[in-house]
Write a protein that holds these residues in place. Structure first.
Motif, mmCIF file in Angstrom:
data_model
loop_
_atom_site.group_PDB
_atom_site.id
_atom_site.type_symbol
_atom_site.label_atom_id
_atom_site.label_comp_id
_atom_site.label_asym_id
_atom_site.label_seq_id
_atom_site.Cartn_x
_atom_site.Cartn_y
_atom_site.Cartn_z
ATOM 1 N N ARG A 137 0.820 -1.214 0.000
ATOM 2 C CA ARG A 137 0.000 0.000 0.000
ATOM 3 C C ARG A 137 0.851 1.260 0.000
ATOM 4 N N ARG A 138 1.956 1.246 0.714
ATOM 5 C CA ARG A 138 2.788 2.441 0.842
ATOM 6 C C ARG A 138 3.942 2.472 -0.149
ATOM 7 N N HIS A 139 4.076 1.416 -0.946
ATOM 8 C CA HIS A 139 5.161 1.352 -1.930
ATOM 9 C C HIS A 139 6.529 1.478 -1.259
ATOM 10 N N ARG A 140 6.660 0.856 -0.112
ATOM 11 C CA ARG A 140 7.927 0.841 0.621
ATOM 12 C C ARG A 140 8.151 -0.559 1.192
ATOM 13 N N ASP A 141 9.420 -0.940 1.278
ATOM 14 C CA ASP A 141 9.803 -2.240 1.866
ATOM 15 C C ASP A 141 9.162 -3.417 1.145
ATOM 16 N N ILE A 142 8.902 -3.283 -0.147
ATOM 17 C CA ILE A 142 8.249 -4.386 -0.861
ATOM 18 C C ILE A 142 9.185 -5.580 -0.964
ATOM 19 N N VAL A 143 10.425 -5.325 -1.347
ATOM 20 C CA VAL A 143 11.379 -6.428 -1.489
ATOM 21 C C VAL A 143 11.671 -7.097 -0.144
ATOM 22 N N PRO A 144 11.934 -6.354 0.957
ATOM 23 C CA PRO A 144 12.130 -7.035 2.242
ATOM 24 C C PRO A 144 10.910 -7.822 2.705
ATOM 25 N N ALA A 145 9.700 -7.284 2.455
ATOM 26 C CA ALA A 145 8.498 -7.986 2.902
ATOM 27 C C ALA A 145 8.318 -9.303 2.146
ATOM 28 N N SER A 185 9.861 -8.576 16.196
ATOM 29 C CA SER A 185 10.493 -7.312 16.575
ATOM 30 C C SER A 185 11.004 -6.560 15.352
ATOM 31 N N LEU A 186 11.581 -7.269 14.399
ATOM 32 C CA LEU A 186 12.044 -6.620 13.179
ATOM 33 C C LEU A 186 10.881 -5.997 12.404
ATOM 34 N N ILE A 187 9.761 -6.706 12.343
ATOM 35 C CA ILE A 187 8.587 -6.159 11.643
ATOM 36 C C ILE A 187 8.061 -4.927 12.369
ATOM 37 N N LEU A 188 8.067 -4.964 13.700
ATOM 38 C CA LEU A 188 7.619 -3.803 14.467
ATOM 39 C C LEU A 188 8.486 -2.583 14.161
ATOM 40 N N TRP A 189 9.799 -2.791 14.063
ATOM 41 C CA TRP A 189 10.705 -1.682 13.733
ATOM 42 C C TRP A 189 10.442 -1.147 12.331
ATOM 43 N N ARG A 190 10.249 -2.034 11.354
ATOM 44 C CA ARG A 190 10.015 -1.594 9.986
ATOM 45 C C ARG A 190 8.663 -0.887 9.839
ATOM 46 N N MET A 191 7.659 -1.360 10.563
ATOM 47 C CA MET A 191 6.367 -0.679 10.509
ATOM 48 C C MET A 191 6.471 0.719 11.099
ATOM 49 N N HIS A 192 7.229 0.863 12.165
ATOM 50 C CA HIS A 192 7.439 2.198 12.737
ATOM 51 C C HIS A 192 8.135 3.106 11.737
ATOM 52 N N GLN A 193 9.095 2.587 11.005
ATOM 53 C CA GLN A 193 9.790 3.390 10.003
ATOM 54 C C GLN A 193 8.866 3.782 8.851
ATOM 55 N N MET A 194 7.921 2.927 8.515
ATOM 56 C CA MET A 194 7.029 3.215 7.400
ATOM 57 C C MET A 194 5.976 4.250 7.738
ATOM 58 N N VAL A 195 5.401 4.165 8.930
ATOM 59 C CA VAL A 195 4.263 5.027 9.259
ATOM 60 C C VAL A 195 4.673 6.309 9.960
ATOM 61 N N MET A 298 -0.327 12.210 -5.013
ATOM 62 C CA MET A 298 -1.279 11.408 -4.226
ATOM 63 C C MET A 298 -2.549 11.152 -5.026
ATOM 64 N N ARG A 299 -3.024 12.165 -5.761
ATOM 65 C CA ARG A 299 -4.216 11.948 -6.593
ATOM 66 C C ARG A 299 -3.921 10.963 -7.706
ATOM 67 N N GLU A 300 -2.720 11.019 -8.247
ATOM 68 C CA GLU A 300 -2.373 10.092 -9.326
ATOM 69 C C GLU A 300 -2.334 8.658 -8.823
ATOM 70 N N ARG A 301 -1.809 8.470 -7.600
ATOM 71 C CA ARG A 301 -1.729 7.110 -7.038
ATOM 72 C C ARG A 301 -2.992 6.691 -6.314
ATOM 73 N N GLY A 302 -3.892 7.643 -6.024
ATOM 74 C CA GLY A 302 -5.178 7.282 -5.452
ATOM 75 C C GLY A 302 -5.211 7.209 -3.953
ATOM 76 N N ASP A 303 -4.131 7.513 -3.251
ATOM 77 C CA ASP A 303 -4.138 7.413 -1.795
ATOM 78 C C ASP A 303 -2.981 8.259 -1.275
ATOM 79 N N ALA A 304 -3.222 8.926 -0.121
ATOM 80 C CA ALA A 304 -2.165 9.745 0.458
ATOM 81 C C ALA A 304 -1.029 8.901 1.015
ATOM 82 N N GLU A 305 -1.351 7.687 1.459
ATOM 83 C CA GLU A 305 -0.322 6.838 2.058
ATOM 84 C C GLU A 305 0.598 6.214 1.022
#
Length: 346
Positions: A137-145, A185-195, A298-305
């Motif tokens: 959804r956020r177009h970040r961390d796709i490859v690590p996920a 714990s690693l996922i918690l850290w990455r989610m904090h970095q994303m949001v 954001m309008r082009e991608r359809g979402d602010a996130e």
């Protein structure tokens, strides 16, 4: 010899006979002809009117039919596009559901293998799959996920086949247990970095405060330098009547003694206190232009996130702290505009 036309007499020896005028139509015949002409004209007007009305009806019917065909074609196109969009949406959801189910089973089994209790083992695939969805959804961390889901399933299936991470007795190795236990714990850290935008340093916070305030406007009176003369005021000259005449000796002494050079008075400029901010403040137009560019993306991608900090840094060309502020302002304005458009549409 001629004959008078009225009397019929001979004129020059020739008999002309009696004068007979042409017969004229009677009044009844003239009225009948006029009535017949009017009837023919009325009939012609009626036929012209009927022909025009028929032509108008034909053109109107043709236009109505053409409009109906266009409406049907447009409606069919919209139904087809809606059907295709619905199919694409549900196909994507079905693929996501199937992929989540397959990967979640391996991740759950991996958690159970390394010793997690069944009541909490399902949380491992839950956090991994939520992390993957947020990354898309956020177009970040796709490859690590995606790499995390692949790694978890590959480790489980290799370990389940006895090829990796298990002792001869069938117990998981210590490093495998430690690796699986650290995933959450690693996922918690990455989610904090994303949001959350990156934490600004103390200098960046000071810079942010200075940017939020307008640069102080210097008064023109303060900026102007006022020359100040240090020369003493001129002494009052005594009047000629009260001043005594100098003696000859004093006059000679004054002539022999060189006169002191007059002290030049240099204008000294008053120091002006200039208030300057710690750094240059960006013009308001640049901030608005950068915010509008982020909102357009954001309008082009359809979402602010779907617009992240990397996009904000690329568009603004600023540091992390400034780009994060621009991104936050753009997201807030985009949500307000979206809410307003929805209310207006309803």
């Amino acid at each position: 010899m001629n004959t008078d036309p009225l009397s019929g007499r001979r004129v020059n020896g020739t008999a002309l006979g009696d004068f007979r005028p042409l017969p004229l139509a009677s009044d009844d015949q003239a009225q009948a002809a006029r009535a017949e002409a009017e009837a023919l004209l009325a009939q012609a007007n009626r036929m012209h009117r009927q022909a025009k009305e028929e032509a108008d009806r034909t053109v109107t019917a043709a236009r109505t039919e053409a409009q109906r065909l266009r409406d049907e074609a447009r409606a069919e196109t919209e139904r087809r596009a809606k059907r295709d969009d619905s199919f694409d949406t549900w196909a994507a959801r079905a693929v996501i559901a199937g992929a989540v189910g397959l990967t979640a089973s391996g991740e759950y089994s991996l958690a159970r293998m390394v010793g997690f209790d069944g009541a909490v083992a399902w949380l491992l695939p839950f956090v991994i799959d939520v992390y993957v969805i947020q990354a898309f959804r956020r177009h970040r961390d796709i490859v690590p996920a995606i790499g995390l889901t692949i790694t978890a399933n590959v480790i489980y299936h290799l370990a389940d086949a006895g090829l990796f991470g298990l002792s001869p007795a069938g117990r998981p190795a210590w490093w495998l247990i430690a690796l699986v236990a650290s995933v959450a714990s690693l996922i918690l850290w990455r989610m904090h970095q994303m949001v959350t935008p990156p934490k600004a340093s103390r200098e960046s916070r000071k810079r942010r405060r200075s940017e939020s305030q307008q640069a102080p406007v210097e008064s023109p009176r303060e900026s102007e330098s006022v020359p100040v003369s240090l020369s003493p005021p001129p002494a009052p000259q005594p009047s000629r009547e009260s001043a005594p005449e100098p003696s000859r000796e004093s006059a000679r002494e004054s002539e022999s003694t060189p006169a002191p050079k007059p002290r030049e008075s240099k204008p000294r400029h008053r120091k002006t206190a200039k208030r300057e901010s710690a750094r240059k403040v960006a013009p308001i137009g640049d901030i608005d232009r950068e915010t509008d560019a982020l909102i357009a993306l954001m309008r082009e991608r359809g979402d602010a996130e779907k617009v992240g900090l990397g996009d904000a840094k690329r568009i603004t060309g600023k540091a992390d702290a400034t780009a994060a502020r621009r991104l936050s302002a753009a997201r807030s304005q985009y949500r307000r505009e979206t809410t307003t458009d929805q209310q207006t549409g309803n």
